[in-house]
Design a protein around this motif. Structure first.
Motif, PDB file in Angstrom:
ATOM      1  N   PRO A 123       0.796  -1.229   0.000  1.00  0.00           N
ATOM      2  CA  PRO A 123       0.000   0.000   0.000  1.00  0.00           C
ATOM      3  C   PRO A 123       0.828   1.277   0.000  1.00  0.00           C
ATOM      4  O   PRO A 123       0.402   2.284  -0.571  1.00  0.00           O
ATOM      5  CB  PRO A 123      -0.824  -0.115   1.288  1.00  0.00           C
ATOM      6  N   ASP A 124       1.983   1.257   0.645  1.00  0.00           N
ATOM      7  CA  ASP A 124       2.791   2.478   0.726  1.00  0.00           C
ATOM      8  C   ASP A 124       3.839   2.578  -0.377  1.00  0.00           C
ATOM      9  O   ASP A 124       4.619   3.540  -0.399  1.00  0.00           O
ATOM     10  CB  ASP A 124       3.461   2.591   2.096  1.00  0.00           C
ATOM     11  N   ALA A 125       3.859   1.627  -1.313  1.00  0.00           N
ATOM     12  CA  ALA A 125       4.799   1.689  -2.433  1.00  0.00           C
ATOM     13  C   ALA A 125       4.179   2.494  -3.554  1.00  0.00           C
ATOM     14  O   ALA A 125       3.699   1.957  -4.553  1.00  0.00           O
ATOM     15  CB  ALA A 125       5.165   0.284  -2.901  1.00  0.00           C
ATOM     16  N   ALA A 126       4.162   3.800  -3.369  1.00  0.00           N
ATOM     17  CA  ALA A 126       3.514   4.676  -4.347  1.00  0.00           C
ATOM     18  C   ALA A 126       4.040   6.092  -4.197  1.00  0.00           C
ATOM     19  O   ALA A 126       4.512   6.494  -3.128  1.00  0.00           O
ATOM     20  CB  ALA A 126       1.999   4.664  -4.161  1.00  0.00           C
ATOM     21  N   ILE A 127       3.949   6.817  -5.282  1.00  0.00           N
ATOM     22  CA  ILE A 127       4.273   8.240  -5.299  1.00  0.00           C
ATOM     23  C   ILE A 127       2.999   9.001  -5.646  1.00  0.00           C
ATOM     24  O   ILE A 127       2.275   8.621  -6.572  1.00  0.00           O
ATOM     25  CB  ILE A 127       5.378   8.544  -6.337  1.00  0.00           C
ATOM     26  N   ARG A 181       6.071  10.551  -1.189  1.00  0.00           N
ATOM     27  CA  ARG A 181       6.296   9.106  -1.166  1.00  0.00           C
ATOM     28  C   ARG A 181       5.484   8.559  -0.006  1.00  0.00           C
ATOM     29  O   ARG A 181       5.697   8.937   1.142  1.00  0.00           O
ATOM     30  CB  ARG A 181       7.779   8.806  -0.968  1.00  0.00           C
ATOM     31  N   LEU A 182       4.545   7.678  -0.300  1.00  0.00           N
ATOM     32  CA  LEU A 182       3.643   7.220   0.754  1.00  0.00           C
ATOM     33  C   LEU A 182       4.366   6.461   1.854  1.00  0.00           C
ATOM     34  O   LEU A 182       3.890   6.422   2.989  1.00  0.00           O
ATOM     35  CB  LEU A 182       2.528   6.347   0.155  1.00  0.00           C
ATOM     36  N   ASP A 183       5.523   5.868   1.543  1.00  0.00           N
ATOM     37  CA  ASP A 183       6.232   5.119   2.578  1.00  0.00           C
ATOM     38  C   ASP A 183       6.897   6.027   3.610  1.00  0.00           C
ATOM     39  O   ASP A 183       7.473   5.542   4.584  1.00  0.00           O
ATOM     40  CB  ASP A 183       7.260   4.171   1.958  1.00  0.00           C
ATOM     41  N   THR A 184       6.815   7.338   3.419  1.00  0.00           N
ATOM     42  CA  THR A 184       7.369   8.271   4.410  1.00  0.00           C
ATOM     43  C   THR A 184       6.285   8.914   5.265  1.00  0.00           C
ATOM     44  O   THR A 184       6.583   9.729   6.136  1.00  0.00           O
ATOM     45  CB  THR A 184       8.171   9.390   3.717  1.00  0.00           C
ATOM     46  N   ARG A 193      -1.013   4.293   9.564  1.00  0.00           N
ATOM     47  CA  ARG A 193      -0.166   3.108   9.541  1.00  0.00           C
ATOM     48  C   ARG A 193      -1.014   1.842   9.637  1.00  0.00           C
ATOM     49  O   ARG A 193      -0.787   0.866   8.928  1.00  0.00           O
ATOM     50  CB  ARG A 193       0.850   3.176  10.689  1.00  0.00           C
ATOM     51  N   ARG A 194      -2.005   1.858  10.514  1.00  0.00           N
ATOM     52  CA  ARG A 194      -2.874   0.679  10.655  1.00  0.00           C
ATOM     53  C   ARG A 194      -3.770   0.511   9.433  1.00  0.00           C
ATOM     54  O   ARG A 194      -4.061  -0.619   9.018  1.00  0.00           O
ATOM     55  CB  ARG A 194      -3.716   0.821  11.924  1.00  0.00           C
ATOM     56  N   PHE A 195      -4.232   1.625   8.845  1.00  0.00           N
ATOM     57  CA  PHE A 195      -5.033   1.579   7.622  1.00  0.00           C
ATOM     58  C   PHE A 195      -4.246   0.864   6.521  1.00  0.00           C
ATOM     59  O   PHE A 195      -4.767  -0.017   5.833  1.00  0.00           O
ATOM     60  CB  PHE A 195      -5.386   3.004   7.202  1.00  0.00           C
ATOM     61  N   PHE A 196      -2.982   1.251   6.322  1.00  0.00           N
ATOM     62  CA  PHE A 196      -2.128   0.597   5.326  1.00  0.00           C
ATOM     63  C   PHE A 196      -1.964  -0.886   5.635  1.00  0.00           C
ATOM     64  O   PHE A 196      -2.029  -1.743   4.740  1.00  0.00           O
ATOM     65  CB  PHE A 196      -0.754   1.265   5.301  1.00  0.00           C
ATOM     66  N   ALA A 197      -1.738  -1.205   6.921  1.00  0.00           N
ATOM     67  CA  ALA A 197      -1.530  -2.605   7.306  1.00  0.00           C
ATOM     68  C   ALA A 197      -2.785  -3.435   7.065  1.00  0.00           C
ATOM     69  O   ALA A 197      -2.712  -4.579   6.581  1.00  0.00           O
ATOM     70  CB  ALA A 197      -1.109  -2.680   8.774  1.00  0.00           C
ATOM     71  N   ASP A 198      -3.952  -2.884   7.383  1.00  0.00           N
ATOM     72  CA  ASP A 198      -5.210  -3.603   7.152  1.00  0.00           C
ATOM     73  C   ASP A 198      -5.421  -3.841   5.656  1.00  0.00           C
ATOM     74  O   ASP A 198      -5.894  -4.907   5.245  1.00  0.00           O
ATOM     75  CB  ASP A 198      -6.387  -2.817   7.733  1.00  0.00           C
TER      76      ASP A 198
END
Length: 314
Positions: A123-127, A181-184, A193-198
């Protein structure tokens, strides 16, 4: 030209920002959002760039122009502060010295276009790229015989004052606003963070890319930033639990919502972010799945159980 190739997942952000800003300057809004996407796509040859959302209806203070639309000041605030200082701090004198009926304040009407590039499957691998489409328009005469501001603040940004037809001042333009960068971003907010993990462990993450359906809205303020997911769909339908709704009827309602949004388990993520999707759904679904019904994949059921034990929202 700066490009992201398949062997360079995360190029220097500052370098990429400069390249995007240059491309925005060379691109006219008159070509439409498709033209902007095609122009910026050149920077990302390895991955497709998508336009996922446009948010409009906002404006900011503009400058000062004369009756012919000729520029007097780029920004009204510093111009007005200098004019007041030249009048010795006397607001009435400052207004008397202005050419009556010949100077106009402008406002800048804007829309923000959100474009995303998935650089991986997580989910966080995005620009995320934000580009503003701006149009400056006439807003109001600076002086009016029936209106006297109580202070400089009201003169600069009045609430109730005679206004004019918002005719354009110059051509519309595109301005680069931000690249993320979403991973930052997860450090900003534990809910995000929990939204991405879910998403990653649910059927949504198994079948869809988060940045194709959501953007992350970032707000800075008070020395502390905030970041929250915003759905890219124009208007998700409301979703509530009717009296005694359980079993097949409830399952059909959830699946219909997911089909409309275009990915599985969509109702859960909208429940986390929107009051239009009731939290009572989780209790009803949880009660169903603890009983005789089985209409969620095991991975989604685990996400639901975790939320039921430790609820959150973003």
């Amino acid at each position: 030209m700066t490009m992201i190739a398949s062997t360079t997942v995360h190029p220097p952000v500052a370098e990429l920002e400069l390249a995007v800003a240059r491309h925005c300057q060379d691109c006219s809004p008159e070509g439409g959002i498709g033209s902007l996407v095609r122009t910026l796509q050149r920077l990302f040859p390895a991955w497709p760039l998508r336009h996922v959302l446009t948010r409009g209806g906002w404006y900011r203070l503009g400058g000062v122009v004369d009756l012919d639309g000729e520029r007097v000041a780029e920004q009204i605030r510093p111009w007005a502060e200098a004019a007041l200082a030249a009048a010795g701090g006397d607001l009435e004198q400052m207004l008397d010295e202005l050419p009556q009926g010949r100077l106009f304040a402008t406002r800048v009407e804007g829309r923000t276009h959100y474009l995303t590039v998935a650089t991986g499957h997580s989910p966080d691998a995005a620009i995320q790229i934000e580009v503003e489409e701006l149009q400056e328009v006439f807003e109001r005469p600076l002086t009016d015989p029936d209106w006297f501001p109580e202070g400089l603040g009201e003169f600069i940004d009045p609430v109730d004052v005679p206004r004019v037809e918002p005719e354009p001042v110059g051509a519309p333009r595109l301005v680069f606003r931000r690249l993320l960068r979403l991973d930052t971003l997860e450090e900003h907010d534990t809910g995000l963070r929990r939204f991405f993990a879910d998403w990653a462990r649910s059927s949504a993450g198994e079948q869809a890319q988060l940045c194709h359906h959501w953007i992350v809205a970032v707000r800075d303020g008070g020395g502390r930033g905030s970041a929250r997911p915003v759905a890219a769909c124009a208007a998700a339908p409301p979703l509530t639990v009717g009296e005694g709704m359980r079993g097949t009827a409830l399952a059909n309602q959830l699946h219909a919502f997911d089909r409309r949004l275009g990915y599985p388990f969509a109702w859960y993520f909208h429940m986390l972010t929107s009051p239009r999707v009731s939290h009572q759904l989780v209790e009803a679904v949880h009660a169903d799945l603890m009983g005789a019904y089985d209409y969620l994949p095991a991975r989604d059921l685990q996400v639901l159980r975790d939320w039921y034990r430790d609820p959150y929202g973003v």
